[in-house]
Design a protein around this motif. Structure first.
Motif, PDB file in Angstrom:
ATOM      1  N   GLU A  44      41.730  33.748  29.327  1.00  0.00           N
ATOM      2  CA  GLU A  44      40.462  33.229  29.825  1.00  0.00           C
ATOM      3  C   GLU A  44      40.566  31.888  30.525  1.00  0.00           C
ATOM      4  O   GLU A  44      39.694  31.534  31.313  1.00  0.00           O
ATOM      5  CB  GLU A  44      39.446  33.136  28.685  1.00  0.00           C
ATOM      6  CG  GLU A  44      38.924  34.475  28.259  1.00  0.00           C
ATOM      7  CD  GLU A  44      37.773  34.349  27.274  1.00  0.00           C
ATOM      8  OE1 GLU A  44      37.139  33.280  27.222  1.00  0.00           O
ATOM      9  OE2 GLU A  44      37.520  35.333  26.576  1.00  0.00           O
ATOM     10  N   ASP A  45      41.617  31.117  30.232  1.00  0.00           N
ATOM     11  CA  ASP A  45      41.737  29.801  30.862  1.00  0.00           C
ATOM     12  C   ASP A  45      42.524  29.845  32.173  1.00  0.00           C
ATOM     13  O   ASP A  45      42.880  28.812  32.723  1.00  0.00           O
ATOM     14  CB  ASP A  45      42.310  28.768  29.898  1.00  0.00           C
ATOM     15  CG  ASP A  45      43.699  29.121  29.384  1.00  0.00           C
ATOM     16  OD1 ASP A  45      44.158  30.261  29.625  1.00  0.00           O
ATOM     17  OD2 ASP A  45      44.319  28.262  28.740  1.00  0.00           O
ATOM     18  N   ILE A  46      42.777  31.047  32.673  1.00  0.00           N
ATOM     19  CA  ILE A  46      43.376  31.210  34.000  1.00  0.00           C
ATOM     20  C   ILE A  46      42.292  31.750  34.924  1.00  0.00           C
ATOM     21  O   ILE A  46      41.729  32.814  34.698  1.00  0.00           O
ATOM     22  CB  ILE A  46      44.592  32.148  33.981  1.00  0.00           C
ATOM     23  CG1 ILE A  46      45.697  31.532  33.127  1.00  0.00           C
ATOM     24  CG2 ILE A  46      45.072  32.418  35.412  1.00  0.00           C
ATOM     25  CD1 ILE A  46      46.949  32.376  33.010  1.00  0.00           C
ATOM     26  N   GLU A  47      42.005  30.973  35.951  1.00  0.00           N
ATOM     27  CA  GLU A  47      40.992  31.360  36.928  1.00  0.00           C
ATOM     28  C   GLU A  47      41.673  32.143  38.051  1.00  0.00           C
ATOM     29  O   GLU A  47      42.642  31.666  38.629  1.00  0.00           O
ATOM     30  CB  GLU A  47      40.313  30.102  37.476  1.00  0.00           C
ATOM     31  CG  GLU A  47      39.103  30.385  38.310  1.00  0.00           C
ATOM     32  CD  GLU A  47      38.347  29.108  38.603  1.00  0.00           C
ATOM     33  OE1 GLU A  47      37.324  28.872  37.947  1.00  0.00           O
ATOM     34  OE2 GLU A  47      38.805  28.342  39.474  1.00  0.00           O
ATOM     35  N   VAL A  48      41.163  33.326  38.332  1.00  0.00           N
ATOM     36  CA  VAL A  48      41.745  34.184  39.368  1.00  0.00           C
ATOM     37  C   VAL A  48      40.864  34.142  40.606  1.00  0.00           C
ATOM     38  O   VAL A  48      39.672  34.438  40.539  1.00  0.00           O
ATOM     39  CB  VAL A  48      41.891  35.639  38.874  1.00  0.00           C
ATOM     40  CG1 VAL A  48      42.459  36.527  39.974  1.00  0.00           C
ATOM     41  CG2 VAL A  48      42.761  35.699  37.623  1.00  0.00           C
ATOM     42  N   LEU A  49      41.479  33.746  41.718  1.00  0.00           N
ATOM     43  CA  LEU A  49      40.804  33.762  43.010  1.00  0.00           C
ATOM     44  C   LEU A  49      41.543  34.743  43.902  1.00  0.00           C
ATOM     45  O   LEU A  49      42.767  34.864  43.813  1.00  0.00           O
ATOM     46  CB  LEU A  49      40.843  32.384  43.676  1.00  0.00           C
ATOM     47  CG  LEU A  49      39.911  31.314  43.162  1.00  0.00           C
ATOM     48  CD1 LEU A  49      40.402  30.766  41.843  1.00  0.00           C
ATOM     49  CD2 LEU A  49      39.815  30.206  44.183  1.00  0.00           C
TER      50      LEU A  49
END
Length: 177
Positions: A44-49
């Motif tokens: 959850e603490d990895i933001e995927v763009l």
């Protein structure tokens, strides 16, 4: 989110306090939705763009980029704005996306002083081994035959209406200098 960031990237999961931003670059003819499931699968603490190239999804009316270099310039500038908050960046590209990710990485460092923590690539030769092949196919039937010969057999079974929608983006990506 600034206008340039919103133009170039789609976020399928926004982490309140991300420890890393993973920026994904789709394959030729691909769209940001190629990576929407990654946001659910990663911590959850990895933001995927995911990059949204011109002529895709909500940018369907935008003209295709004239070259990978021109597109990488704009994407790097947008990522530099995003990186100002100090969250580390990692870039991933598949196939043509690996070429875009590589070019963006070069520009981030040289022009913006931003150093991604990782560059992940798949489905493409290393830049120093990559040879540019020009497609001689003038009509859609010949172009599709070339793509099928390269292993893109799913195009053979694609609904004609959908094929009409995606073929221009694949041709546009193929025409880069």
């Amino acid at each position: 989110m600034t206008d340039s960031v919103a133009l170039w990237f789609r976020t399928y999961h926004t982490a309140p306090a991300p420890r890393l931003r993973l920026v994904c670059f789709p394959h030729a003819g691909g769209a940001p939705t190629a990576y929407w499931s990654w946001a659910r699968e990663l911590p959850e603490d990895i933001e995927v763009l995911s990059a949204c190239y011109p002529g895709r999804q909500d940018r369907l009316g935008d003209p295709y980029a004239p070259s990978v270099h021109a597109m990488a310039d704009e994407i790097a500038a947008a990522l530099a704005v995003l990186a100002a908050d100090g969250v580390p960046l990692a870039l991933f590209g598949h196939s043509m996306g690996s070429v875009v990710a590589h070019e963006v990485t070069l520009r981030l460092g040289a022009e913006h002083g931003v150093r991604p923590v990782r560059l992940f690539v798949s489905g493409s030769e290393a830049p120093h081994r990559r040879e540019r092949e020009e497609s001689a196919a003038a009509d859609d039937a010949d172009f599709l035959a070339e793509l099928r010969q390269l292993g893109h057999s799913s195009l053979a079974d694609m609904d004609p209406g959908l094929l009409e929608l995606v073929l221009p983006s694949i041709r546009g990506d193929n025409g880069w200098d």
